[in-house]
Design a protein around this motif. Structure first.
Motif, PDB file in Angstrom:
ATOM      1  N   MET A  90       0.830  -1.201   0.000  1.00  0.00           N
ATOM      2  CA  MET A  90       0.000   0.000   0.000  1.00  0.00           C
ATOM      3  C   MET A  90       0.863   1.250   0.000  1.00  0.00           C
ATOM      4  O   MET A  90       0.600   2.216  -0.707  1.00  0.00           O
ATOM      5  N   VAL A  91       1.919   1.234   0.814  1.00  0.00           N
ATOM      6  CA  VAL A  91       2.796   2.400   0.902  1.00  0.00           C
ATOM      7  C   VAL A  91       3.541   2.605  -0.403  1.00  0.00           C
ATOM      8  O   VAL A  91       3.580   3.689  -0.956  1.00  0.00           O
ATOM      9  N   SER A  92       4.155   1.536  -0.930  1.00  0.00           N
ATOM     10  CA  SER A  92       4.983   1.679  -2.120  1.00  0.00           C
ATOM     11  C   SER A  92       4.168   2.033  -3.345  1.00  0.00           C
ATOM     12  O   SER A  92       4.683   2.623  -4.286  1.00  0.00           O
ATOM     13  N   ALA A 101       7.105   7.046  -3.633  1.00  0.00           N
ATOM     14  CA  ALA A 101       8.434   6.538  -3.949  1.00  0.00           C
ATOM     15  C   ALA A 101       9.425   6.902  -2.861  1.00  0.00           C
ATOM     16  O   ALA A 101      10.559   6.431  -2.877  1.00  0.00           O
ATOM     17  N   LYS A 102       9.011   7.744  -1.910  1.00  0.00           N
ATOM     18  CA  LYS A 102       9.897   8.160  -0.837  1.00  0.00           C
ATOM     19  C   LYS A 102       9.861   7.148   0.301  1.00  0.00           C
ATOM     20  O   LYS A 102       9.011   6.272   0.350  1.00  0.00           O
ATOM     21  N   TYR A 153       5.620  12.432   2.042  1.00  0.00           N
ATOM     22  CA  TYR A 153       6.103  11.257   2.759  1.00  0.00           C
ATOM     23  C   TYR A 153       4.956  10.464   3.372  1.00  0.00           C
ATOM     24  O   TYR A 153       3.958  11.038   3.812  1.00  0.00           O
ATOM     25  N   THR A 154       5.115   9.151   3.411  1.00  0.00           N
ATOM     26  CA  THR A 154       4.291   8.335   4.275  1.00  0.00           C
ATOM     27  C   THR A 154       4.823   8.537   5.685  1.00  0.00           C
ATOM     28  O   THR A 154       6.027   8.451   5.919  1.00  0.00           O
ATOM     29  N   PHE A 175      11.412   1.400   4.136  1.00  0.00           N
ATOM     30  CA  PHE A 175      12.650   2.050   4.562  1.00  0.00           C
ATOM     31  C   PHE A 175      12.364   3.353   5.298  1.00  0.00           C
ATOM     32  O   PHE A 175      11.670   4.228   4.786  1.00  0.00           O
ATOM     33  N   VAL A 176      12.895   3.476   6.517  1.00  0.00           N
ATOM     34  CA  VAL A 176      12.734   4.707   7.284  1.00  0.00           C
ATOM     35  C   VAL A 176      13.825   5.680   6.849  1.00  0.00           C
ATOM     36  O   VAL A 176      14.997   5.503   7.170  1.00  0.00           O
TER      37      VAL A 176
END
Length: 306
Positions: A46-48, A52-53, A78-79, A130-131
């Protein structure tokens, strides 16, 4: 029930709901969300699919500075994972930011004084991806009236140290390997005037903040050559509500009322706008690596210097 994704919203039973999740149980692979239960792989997809960040993780989100920082990073695409002890209040912030910024915002409970809680919370954060940004804004509330040193309880002193410094240590250890692997990342710590000077009657606050500043300097010297920007932000003033806040928001008590006049009167002090402060956190994140700031102090134009 059929589910489909549409932009920054998911349609469930014909109702459009922003991506606002509550991660409450990390002992299994399922996470409680606004829609039901989803595993980490689905959450990552869902995030990706919409950003893209990397992830911006904001630790220590209350109604003032933490919320403003989270909103700023969400606004920039940003997410955002927001973390604090009060999940109920945190969920309301997540819903508000998700709706206003059309962003994905995840609410995750954390107790920064508890290593197990930090570990479980960051299992959830890292399941999102990735954080890229970690902001450590957690703060143990103390009385703004001086406390006689002999009256300080050891439990209270240890709690303040744990939240201010040990919690930061634990959170950074969770996200740093990914940043080093990719050769990029930003770690920002919130300090205050007590980070610089010992203040009579405030041993709990000063010792924790001194340690946080030292951690910031050590990390910067070790990891900035590897592409990780580490900065310490000294808030030398009292944080008010955003200029556009409603009456109900102005009545809330902030999580970061750090004042250069600790223990003194606050009535005549110019309040700092958390949205303006959040701009500085963003600017630190996007600084060119040929000119990185390691420490910056912020104060209103009308203030007493300490």
């Amino acid at each position: 029930t059929a589910e489909r994704s549409s932009g920054f919203y998911t349609t469930l039973s014909s109702a459009a709901i922003p991506f606002c999740f509550q991660l409450t149980s990390l002992h299994s692979t399922a996470y409680l969300s606004s829609f039901g239960f989803f595993g980490p792989h689905k959450m990552r997809s869902m995030v990706s699919s919409t950003s893209a960040k990397g992830i911006a993780a904001i630790v220590g989100v209350g109604p003032k500075l933490g919320r403003s920082i989270a909103r700023k990073f969400a606004h920039e695409g940003y997410t955002v994972a927001i973390l604090a002890r009060d999940l109920g209040r945190l969920s309301r912030f997540a819903d508000e930011i998700a709706r206003e910024e059309k962003a994905q915002v995840f609410a995750i409970r954390i107790d920064c004084s508890d290593p197990r809680s930090v570990r479980e919370a960051f299992e959830g954060v890292l399941s999102l991806g990735f954080v890229e940004v970690l902001v450590y804004n957690a703060y143990q509330s103390v009385s703004w009236h001086p406390t006689n040193f002999t009256d300080i309880k050891i439990d209270s002193f240890e709690k303040s140290l744990a939240v201010s410094s040990i919690g930061a240590f634990l959170c950074v250890q969770k996200v740093l390997p990914g940043m080093v692997e990719r050769g990029k990342g930003t770690i920002l710590f919130t300090g205050c005037s007590a980070s610089l000077n010992g203040i009579a009657g405030f041993s709990e606050l000063c010792c924790g903040k001194f340690a946080l500043r030292a951690l910031s300097q050590c990390l910067a010297r070790e990891f900035q050559p590897l592409g990780v920007h580490v900065a310490h932000v000294i808030i030398d003033g009292v944080i008010g509500s955003p200029r556009g806040a409603s009456a109900s928001q102005r009545g809330l008590v902030g999580e970061q009322q750090q004042s250069g006049g600790v223990g003194g009167e606050v009535g005549a002090v110019m309040m700092m706008d958390p949205d303006a402060l959040a701009q500085t956190y963003w600017h630190l994140h996007v600084q060119d690596r040929t000119a990185w700031t390691q420490e910056i102090d912020l104060r209103p134009s009308i203030t007493t210097f300490y």
